[in-house]
Design a protein around this motif. Structure first.
Motif, PDB file in Angstrom:
ATOM      1  N   UNK A 177       0.952  -1.739   0.150  1.00 22.55           N
ATOM      2  CA  UNK A 177       0.141   0.205   0.159  1.00 22.55           C
ATOM      3  C   UNK A 177       0.679   1.316   0.084  1.00 22.55           C
ATOM      4  N   UNK A 178       0.364   1.956  -0.568  1.00 21.38           N
ATOM      5  CA  UNK A 178       1.216   3.402  -0.907  1.00 21.38           C
ATOM      6  C   UNK A 178       0.271   4.823  -1.001  1.00 21.38           C
ATOM      7  N   UNK A 179       0.713   6.003   0.262  1.00 20.65           N
ATOM      8  CA  UNK A 179      -0.300   7.010  -0.549  1.00 20.65           C
ATOM      9  C   UNK A 179       0.818   8.451  -0.527  1.00 20.65           C
ATOM     10  N   UNK A 210      -1.034  -0.736  -4.639  1.00 26.67           N
ATOM     11  CA  UNK A 210      -2.609   0.067  -4.223  1.00 26.67           C
ATOM     12  C   UNK A 210      -2.289   1.030  -3.618  1.00 26.67           C
ATOM     13  N   UNK A 211      -2.854   2.458  -4.005  1.00 31.12           N
ATOM     14  CA  UNK A 211      -2.628   3.623  -3.812  1.00 31.12           C
ATOM     15  C   UNK A 211      -4.189   3.796  -3.124  1.00 31.12           C
ATOM     16  N   UNK A 212      -4.044   4.100  -1.794  1.00 32.28           N
ATOM     17  CA  UNK A 212      -4.693   4.163  -0.412  1.00 32.28           C
ATOM     18  C   UNK A 212      -5.532   5.340   0.457  1.00 32.28           C
ATOM     19  N   UNK A 213      -4.334   5.679  -0.226  1.00 33.35           N
ATOM     20  CA  UNK A 213      -5.187   7.711   0.076  1.00 33.35           C
ATOM     21  C   UNK A 213      -4.173   8.842  -0.226  1.00 33.35           C
ATOM     22  N   UNK A 214      -5.170  10.495  -0.959  1.00 32.50           N
ATOM     23  CA  UNK A 214      -3.919  11.280  -1.243  1.00 32.50           C
ATOM     24  C   UNK A 214      -4.493  12.217   0.101  1.00 32.50           C
ATOM     25  N   UNK A 215      -3.628  12.752   0.393  1.00 38.61           N
ATOM     26  CA  UNK A 215      -3.163  13.648   1.868  1.00 38.61           C
ATOM     27  C   UNK A 215      -3.322  15.140   0.912  1.00 38.61           C
ATOM     28  N   UNK A 216      -3.228  16.536   1.931  1.00 39.33           N
ATOM     29  CA  UNK A 216      -2.993  17.526   1.515  1.00 39.33           C
ATOM     30  C   UNK A 216      -2.277  18.011   2.595  1.00 39.33           C
ATOM     31  N   UNK A 217      -0.839  18.751   2.586  1.00 41.75           N
ATOM     32  CA  UNK A 217      -0.599  19.087   3.470  1.00 41.75           C
ATOM     33  C   UNK A 217      -0.181  20.698   3.247  1.00 41.75           C
ATOM     34  N   UNK A 237      -0.169  -0.625   8.270  1.00 36.56           N
ATOM     35  CA  UNK A 237       1.065  -1.492   7.122  1.00 36.56           C
ATOM     36  C   UNK A 237       1.289  -0.680   5.495  1.00 36.56           C
ATOM     37  N   UNK A 238       0.899   1.168   5.809  1.00 32.03           N
ATOM     38  CA  UNK A 238       2.325   1.401   5.209  1.00 32.03           C
ATOM     39  C   UNK A 238       3.285   0.680   3.939  1.00 32.03           C
ATOM     40  N   UNK A 239       3.291   0.765   2.631  1.00 25.70           N
ATOM     41  CA  UNK A 239       4.942   0.253   2.163  1.00 25.70           C
ATOM     42  C   UNK A 239       5.709   1.821   2.045  1.00 25.70           C
ATOM     43  N   UNK A 240       4.930   2.914   1.517  1.00 22.47           N
ATOM     44  CA  UNK A 240       5.586   3.873   1.031  1.00 22.47           C
ATOM     45  C   UNK A 240       4.846   4.876   0.731  1.00 22.47           C
ATOM     46  N   UNK A 241       5.114   6.570   0.567  1.00 16.70           N
ATOM     47  CA  UNK A 241       4.622   7.078   0.608  1.00 16.70           C
ATOM     48  C   UNK A 241       5.490   8.453  -0.538  1.00 16.70           C
ATOM     49  N   UNK A 242       4.357   8.878  -1.766  1.00 20.84           N
ATOM     50  CA  UNK A 242       4.728   9.612  -2.031  1.00 20.84           C
ATOM     51  C   UNK A 242       4.980  11.180  -2.062  1.00 20.84           C
ATOM     52  N   UNK A 265       9.463   2.456   5.911  1.00 19.69           N
ATOM     53  CA  UNK A 265       7.983   2.461   5.646  1.00 19.69           C
ATOM     54  C   UNK A 265       8.818   3.218   4.225  1.00 19.69           C
ATOM     55  N   UNK A 266       8.872   3.892   3.216  1.00 23.32           N
ATOM     56  CA  UNK A 266       9.841   3.637   2.125  1.00 23.32           C
ATOM     57  C   UNK A 266       9.069   5.171   1.226  1.00 23.32           C
ATOM     58  N   UNK A 267      10.121   6.818   1.454  1.00 22.43           N
ATOM     59  CA  UNK A 267       9.472   8.073   1.179  1.00 22.43           C
ATOM     60  C   UNK A 267      10.090   8.502  -0.344  1.00 22.43           C
ATOM     61  N   UNK A 268       9.409   8.954  -0.735  1.00 20.96           N
ATOM     62  CA  UNK A 268      10.099   9.457  -2.116  1.00 20.96           C
ATOM     63  C   UNK A 268       9.398  10.435  -2.398  1.00 20.96           C
TER      64      UNK A 268
END
Length: 354
Positions: A177-179, A210-217, A237-242, A265-268
């Motif tokens: 899962x990614x966000x 699986x893209x599970x969420x788009x958040x806004x900062x 169980x999030x695996x990564x954030x873009x 958790x990976x971040x790019x």
């Protein structure tokens, strides 16, 4: 109607038409006499007008990335014998940008260069500027196409979006899962990139992601920090954030670097080397990408100067002479592309200083 009245009516009609036509689009000499692309043809051999005053309006005045962009643009304007300045709001809102646009019109700037917080909300004010002979260049985040002459795009939007998916897929092993941690909900560039990310994820090679969420900062450091924290705590169980925003990726990295999620958790995303260096070296981030923001501003500064001088009008096929960057062709809808982004990692990040 008598003959006398008919003659008088015709005379008044002609007078009114002449009066309305006395101020034509792009003919205001006080604004540098810049063409909006409809009032006269461009002359590629026209000299750059001396003493041009060009204003750079970022999404938010304290955004480190956009400070670099605008400084690059101001340097380009100075190189051409003009005077550049950066002005802008302390919050990333379109309404705040509009008030600055109106002030710049009153100041009779020779050109406005803007990263739009909302493509449509700023459009009426930008159109007003254009109607008064002040050319408009957008960079980083575009406005409505009819509210500017040129959009200086940092890289091909499709490639940016799809490459972000490739980076996260490599880092999480193609499954999980990614966000996405974006900037503002109405940011043109972010939304375009996210659409290409979503499309890329439909390809068979990404069926395990699986893209599970788009958040806004909202391009705010503290809110981005909190949104990153919320994503990680609410999706165990999030695996990564873009995070395709320099504010977002650095805030997320700062949170992750001292959390249990570091290394798990990976971040790019998109960030500057100077912001991200410590997080690459401490293992929080493996790889991320960006173009040279100073060059983006430099290209926008040259485009604004060329528009204000009548060298270009923003039409497809025209050539912009951009100093040390060489020549750039203006593409469809007035778009000029800087070039492909660079991927930064532990092996090359110390070679860059911006």
């Amino acid at each position: 109607m008598s003959r006398t009245n008919r003659v008088l009516t015709a005379f008044l009609a002609v007078t009114l038409v002449a009066g309305c036509g006395s101020t034509t689009k792009g003919s205001d000499p006080g604004a540098g006499g810049a063409s909006t692309g409809t009032s006269r043809a461009a002359d590629p051999n026209a000299p750059i007008k001396p003493g041009l005053k060009i204003a750079f309006l970022p999404k938010e005045i304290d955004n480190p990335y956009e400070v670099i962009v605008d400084n690059g643009g101001i340097a380009a304007v100075k190189e051409l014998g003009g005077e550049g300045k950066e002005v802008g709001p302390s919050d990333a809102s379109a309404s705040s940008q509009v008030s600055y646009i109106n002030t710049l019109i009153q100041q009779r700037q020779d050109a406005i260069v803007i990263a739009a917080n909302d493509p449509n909300a700023v459009a009426p004010a930008l159109k007003d500027a254009m109607s008064k002979g002040i050319p408009v260049v957008t960079y980083d985040s575009d406005a409505a196409p009819d509210a500017r002459q040129v959009f200086v795009n940092q890289a091909d939007s499709e490639e940016i979006g799809r490459s972000q998916v490739r980076l996260i897929s490599q880092q999480i092993g193609g499954t999980g899962k990614i966000a996405i941690l974006s900037a503002t909900p109405n940011a043109t560039n972010q939304n375009t990139w996210i659409q290409f990310m979503k499309d890329e994820l439909t390809k068979p090679e990404y069926k395990g992601i699986e893209l599970v969420k788009v958040a806004y900062g909202d391009d705010d450091d503290q809110k981005s920090f909190q949104e990153a924290q919320a994503l990680l705590q609410s999706i165990p169980d999030l695996k990564g954030i873009i995070s395709p925003t320099t504010v977002g990726i650095s805030a997320a990295a700062r949170y992750m670097s001292t959390s249990p999620y570091k290394g798990k958790v990976k971040l790019t995303g998109l960030g500057t080397p100077n912001q991200m260096r410590q997080f690459v070296k401490d293992g929080t981030v493996t790889e991320f990408a960006l173009w040279d923001p100073a060059e983006l501003g430099y290209l926008a500064g040259y485009a604004a100067s060329a528009l204000a001088s009548g060298q270009i009008s923003g039409k497809e096929g025209e050539t912009l002479k951009a100093g040390k960057l060489g020549e750039r062709k203006i593409g469809k809808n007035g778009e000029i592309i800087l070039g492909p982004p660079t991927v930064f990692n532990a092996g090359n990040i110390d070679k860059y200083n911006f």
